[in-house]
Design a protein around this motif. Structure first.
Motif, short mmCIF file in Angstrom:
data_model
loop_
_atom_site.label_atom_id
_atom_site.label_comp_id
_atom_site.label_asym_id
_atom_site.label_seq_id
_atom_site.Cartn_x
_atom_site.Cartn_y
_atom_site.Cartn_z
N VAL A 193 -17.12 43.78 -24.17
CA VAL A 193 -16.66 43.19 -22.91
C VAL A 193 -17.26 41.79 -22.72
CG1 VAL A 193 -16.76 43.44 -20.40
CG2 VAL A 193 -16.21 45.40 -21.82
N ALA A 194 -18.56 41.65 -23.00
CA ALA A 194 -19.21 40.35 -22.84
C ALA A 194 -18.61 39.30 -23.78
CB ALA A 194 -20.71 40.49 -23.09
N ASP A 195 -18.30 39.69 -25.00
CA ASP A 195 -17.67 38.75 -25.93
C ASP A 195 -16.29 38.33 -25.46
OD1 ASP A 195 -19.78 38.58 -27.73
OD2 ASP A 195 -19.07 40.28 -28.93
N SER A 196 -15.53 39.27 -24.91
CA SER A 196 -14.20 38.94 -24.40
C SER A 196 -14.27 37.99 -23.21
CB SER A 196 -13.46 40.22 -24.00
OG SER A 196 -13.33 41.07 -25.09
N VAL A 197 -15.19 38.28 -22.30
CA VAL A 197 -15.37 37.40 -21.13
C VAL A 197 -15.84 36.02 -21.56
CG1 VAL A 197 -16.75 37.07 -19.03
CG2 VAL A 197 -15.72 39.29 -19.51
N ALA A 198 -16.75 35.96 -22.52
CA ALA A 198 -17.25 34.68 -23.01
C ALA A 198 -16.13 33.87 -23.66
CB ALA A 198 -18.39 34.90 -24.01
N LEU A 199 -15.29 34.51 -24.42
CA LEU A 199 -14.16 33.80 -25.05
C LEU A 199 -13.20 33.29 -23.99
CD1 LEU A 199 -12.66 32.94 -27.60
CD2 LEU A 199 -11.52 35.16 -27.56
N PHE A 200 -12.89 34.12 -23.00
CA PHE A 200 -12.00 33.69 -21.92
C PHE A 200 -12.59 32.48 -21.19
CE2 PHE A 200 -10.67 33.86 -17.46
CZ PHE A 200 -9.30 33.75 -17.62
N TRP A 201 -13.89 32.54 -20.88
CA TRP A 201 -14.53 31.43 -20.18
C TRP A 201 -14.51 30.17 -21.04
CZ3 TRP A 201 -18.89 28.51 -21.31
CH2 TRP A 201 -19.28 27.65 -20.29
N TRP A 202 -14.79 30.33 -22.33
CA TRP A 202 -14.84 29.17 -23.24
C TRP A 202 -13.50 28.45 -23.28
CZ3 TRP A 202 -19.17 27.57 -25.92
CH2 TRP A 202 -18.97 26.53 -26.84
N VAL A 203 -12.42 29.21 -23.30
CA VAL A 203 -11.09 28.62 -23.43
C VAL A 203 -10.60 28.03 -22.11
CG1 VAL A 203 -8.67 29.20 -23.90
CG2 VAL A 203 -10.47 30.08 -25.38
N THR A 204 -10.98 28.62 -20.97
CA THR A 204 -10.39 28.21 -19.70
C THR A 204 -11.25 27.25 -18.88
OG1 THR A 204 -11.32 30.14 -18.57
CG2 THR A 204 -9.09 30.35 -19.49
N ASN A 205 -12.47 26.96 -19.28
CA ASN A 205 -13.34 26.13 -18.45
C ASN A 205 -13.13 24.65 -18.76
OD1 ASN A 205 -15.85 24.68 -17.60
ND2 ASN A 205 -16.31 26.72 -16.83
N PRO A 206 -12.55 23.90 -17.81
CA PRO A 206 -12.28 22.49 -18.08
C PRO A 206 -13.55 21.63 -18.13
CG PRO A 206 -11.54 23.09 -15.88
CD PRO A 206 -12.01 24.34 -16.53
N ARG A 207 -14.58 22.03 -17.41
CA ARG A 207 -15.82 21.24 -17.45
C ARG A 207 -16.47 21.32 -18.82
NH1 ARG A 207 -21.19 21.46 -13.72
NH2 ARG A 207 -22.37 20.05 -15.03
N LEU A 208 -16.40 22.48 -19.43
CA LEU A 208 -16.96 22.62 -20.78
C LEU A 208 -16.21 21.72 -21.75
CD1 LEU A 208 -18.98 24.12 -22.60
CD2 LEU A 208 -17.13 25.73 -23.06
N ARG A 209 -14.90 21.71 -21.66
CA ARG A 209 -14.10 20.83 -22.53
C ARG A 209 -14.46 19.37 -22.29
NH1 ARG A 209 -9.92 22.85 -25.35
NH2 ARG A 209 -8.85 20.83 -25.39
N ARG A 210 -14.67 19.02 -21.04
CA ARG A 210 -15.03 17.64 -20.72
C ARG A 210 -16.40 17.29 -21.32
NH1 ARG A 210 -14.28 15.76 -14.73
NH2 ARG A 210 -12.14 16.01 -15.39
N CYS A 211 -17.32 18.24 -21.34
CA CYS A 211 -18.64 18.00 -21.93
C CYS A 211 -18.53 17.71 -23.42
CB CYS A 211 -19.56 19.20 -21.72
SG CYS A 211 -20.13 19.41 -20.04
N PHE A 212 -17.58 18.33 -24.08
CA PHE A 212 -17.44 18.12 -25.51
C PHE A 212 -16.57 16.92 -25.85
CE2 PHE A 212 -18.98 22.44 -25.88
CZ PHE A 212 -19.67 22.40 -27.08
N PHE A 213 -15.58 16.61 -25.02
CA PHE A 213 -14.59 15.60 -25.41
C PHE A 213 -14.58 14.34 -24.56
CE2 PHE A 213 -12.76 19.65 -26.92
CZ PHE A 213 -12.86 19.37 -28.28
N ALA A 214 -15.38 14.28 -23.49
CA ALA A 214 -15.44 13.04 -22.70
C ALA A 214 -16.16 11.98 -23.49
CB ALA A 214 -16.14 13.29 -21.37
N PRO A 215 -15.72 10.74 -23.41
CA PRO A 215 -16.41 9.68 -24.15
C PRO A 215 -17.82 9.45 -23.61
CG PRO A 215 -14.68 8.76 -22.76
CD PRO A 215 -14.59 10.25 -22.65
N MET A 216 -18.74 9.21 -24.52
CA MET A 216 -20.14 8.94 -24.15
C MET A 216 -20.47 7.53 -24.60
SD MET A 216 -22.27 12.33 -25.04
CE MET A 216 -21.24 13.55 -25.82
N GLU A 217 -21.18 6.83 -23.76
CA GLU A 217 -21.60 5.47 -24.13
C GLU A 217 -22.94 5.50 -24.80
OE1 GLU A 217 -20.41 5.90 -20.76
OE2 GLU A 217 -18.47 5.30 -21.54
#
Length: 151
Positions: free
Chosen positions: A127-151
């Motif tokens: 259950v924890a792995d399923s919830v973690a995968l769902f959160w990983w895919v649906t969290n826009p802030r996490l995606r922004r942390c990985f793909f936002a440009p950094m100076e």
């Protein structure tokens, strides 16, 4: 109307100007590296270490597979503090950690369904792995942390 998850405030940035990683990100990394955490705990408790490892991993092959599947999470822990220096590697880390989470979830589910006496711990990890995968895919802030440009 914007979602509350897509709004970023100045408090969401650290002193270096990088967007802070969500707290659940660290929890997902710990969940992915759970075999390594168990290995360290077993090493710290010398007398009960073998019993602890046998309780969670009666099959030694599953233990070695868990250590192997936890390597991307360990790399993610170390890469977090150097993400501005290894930007391309940091962008790829999102996908590597996502694939690792999918594989870990499938591996946990396979072990849960193959066990004749499925334990509550296996079910909780499933259950924890399923919830973690769902959160990983649906969290826009996490995606922004990985793909936002950094100076």
């Amino acid at each position: 109307m914007k979602s509350k998850y897509t709004q970023v405030t100045p408090d969401d940035y650290d002193a270096a100007g990088r967007l802070r990683l969500p707290v659940l990100f660290w929890g997902v990394l710990l969940l992915q590296a759970r075999t390594w955490v168990l290995f360290i705990m077993a090493g710290a408790s010398r007398q009960q270490g073998d019993t602890l490892l046998t309780l969670f991993y009666p099959d030694h092959q599953a233990f070695w597979g868990g250590l192997l599947m936890g390597l991307p999470a360990l790399a993610g822990f170390f890469l977090c503090s150097w993400r501005q220096h290894f930007l391309r590697l940091w962008h790829h880390a999102y996908w590597v950690l996502l694939v690792a989470q999918v594989v870990i979830m499938c591996q946990t589910a396979r072990h849960f369904f193959q066990d004749d006496a499925s334990s509550l711990v296996s079910l909780l990890f499933c259950v924890a792995d399923s919830v973690a995968l769902f959160w990983w895919v649906t969290n826009p802030r996490l995606r922004r942390c990985f793909f936002a440009p950094m100076e």
